[in-house]
Enzyme design. Structure first.
Site, short mmCIF file in Angstrom:
data_model
loop_
_atom_site.label_atom_id
_atom_site.label_comp_id
_atom_site.label_asym_id
_atom_site.label_seq_id
_atom_site.Cartn_x
_atom_site.Cartn_y
_atom_site.Cartn_z
N ASP A 132 0.81 -1.18 -0.04
CA ASP A 132 0.08 -0.05 0.12
C ASP A 132 0.71 1.39 0.03
OD1 ASP A 132 0.72 -0.45 2.63
OD2 ASP A 132 -0.64 0.66 3.52
N GLU A 183 0.14 -1.34 5.41
CA GLU A 183 1.33 -1.09 6.59
C GLU A 183 1.14 0.61 6.78
OE1 GLU A 183 5.14 0.57 7.83
OE2 GLU A 183 3.90 1.25 6.02
#
Length: 386
Positions: free
Chosen positions: A79, A141
């Protein structure tokens, strides 16, 4: 099996950067692409879905699993943070060459490393492996190391990876063996709504919250004077840093507010316990608002990480780049959760954290290419050498 040709590192980075993997979106299209690219003879693929099914971690392995944990795992998150800033000089999800840099959202944090790691596995001849090579790619994350936590708390069979892990966050190819963790807490105060012209009919929730904020400021100041263990490795901020980050309450000036919330972030040093710090916050707030009830909830935790200075992985990586001594960072990574299941993590990747999370994020091309050469070397030593 995939018929996709092996791309150059730069071409693969271009493909990865084109996926908008902002944390608010599903990462499944990205996982599908990487899975198809890695679907080659000798590579085993496994997905670990998020609880709601919209995200997934991707685990890829080549070589036989070993009980001794030998081999190497390369890990990174898929991400990225949003690219909504108006200051971008090029489309954020199109890899653009600007001078001697590649510009795109995630170029440094951390699709540059992902491209290098994926190609190290895709380009291997599995039959040559003496010890296994694995990839662990995680989701979310950026919003609290959620994918790494899912991995750490999930099925233990999925965690049978080589114990030594390179987490490729951008460190400008410096070897980092410690980082701080972070806990996110929310305090909630309840009152009773009423018309502000009739204050005796209501109870203002913001007023005790304000006293709590003042008490938290005092706690922050006391913590800044403390020197907990391992603080010497974080010379700029050698203490647990507390930040009152978000306060929400009230709807209009003529309405007595019936609810107020305070969100607090605390950066913990290695060895500090989230539970103990949470209880410390509770005691401080309770002392500031006697007689008031409040709720204290955890919004998330990203544990601190520390690898022993004498660990083989640390010494090996430092030897490759000619580094002496310990380096640390103040931000949290997936490594904190990975460490909780016995993985030995070092943070090491191309690009700088100083340009991450900003418009026109970039990675120096020479550093990107050098990162690939260093990964070739460590994979050869760890997985191919006799």
């Amino acid at each position: 099996m995939s018929s996709a040709p092996l791309l150059s590192d730069s071409a693969l980075l271009e493909r990865l950067a084109a996926f908008d993997t902002t944390s608010r979106l599903s990462n499944i299209p990205f996982v599908d692409f990487v899975s198809d690219y890695l679907d080659r003879p000798g590579i085993r693929l496994e997905r670990m879905r998020s609880p709601d099914g919209t995200k997934a971690n991707l685990i890829a392995r080549a070589g036989a699993d070993r009980d001794d944990g030998e081999g190497l795992t390369l890990s990174g998150h898929m991400d990225v943070v949003p690219a909504d800033e108006p200051d971008w000089g090029s489309p954020p999800f199109t890899l653009t060459r600007l001078g001697e840099t590649y510009v795109a959202r995630g170029a440094a944090d951390m699709k540059g490393f992902l491209a290098l790691a994926i190609n190290r596995l895709a380009g291997l001849e599995p039959a040559r492996l003496r010890r296994p090579l694995a990839l662990l790619l995680t989701y979310d994350e950026e919003i609290g190391t959620l994918g790494a936590r899912r991995f750490a708390e999930g099925d233990s069979s999925a965690r049978r990876l080589p114990r030594d892990v390179i987490v490729g966050e951008p460190t400008s190819l410096r070897v980092v063996r410690l980082h701080k963790g972070m806990i996110r807490l929310q305090l909630t105060f309840h009152g009773r709504a009423a018309h502000s012209g009739y204050p005796h009919l209501g109870r203002n929730a913001i007023e005790p919250a304000a006293r709590a904020i003042d008490a938290l400021a005092g706690l922050r100041a006391r913590m800044e004077a403390e020197r907990p263990p391992h603080g010497e490795h974080f010379p700029e901020v050698p203490y647990a840093a507390l930040n009152v980050g978000v306060v929400t309450g009230g709807s209009a000036v003529n309405v007595i507010p019936d609810r107020c919330t305070i969100q607090v972030g605390i950066r913990l040093l290695p060895g500090m316990k989230a539970e103990a710090m949470t209880e410390r916050v509770r005691e401080v707030v309770a002392g500031a608002v006697p007689g008031e009830s409040f709720e204290l909830a955890s919004l998330g935790e990203s544990p601190a990480m520390m690898l022993d200075e004498s660990a083989v992985l640390h010494r090996e990586l430092c030897g490759l780049v000619g580094q002496r001594g310990t380096e640390s960072v103040a931000f949290a990574t997936d490594a904190g959760w990975l460490q909780t299941v016995g993985l030995r993590c070092a943070i090491f990747g191309p690009g700088s954290i100083e340009v991450a999370h900003r418009p026109n994020e970039f990675i120096p091309i020479a550093e990107f290419l050098r990162g690939g050469e260093l990964l070739d070397d460590i994979v050869r030593r760890r997985c191919l050498a006799g």
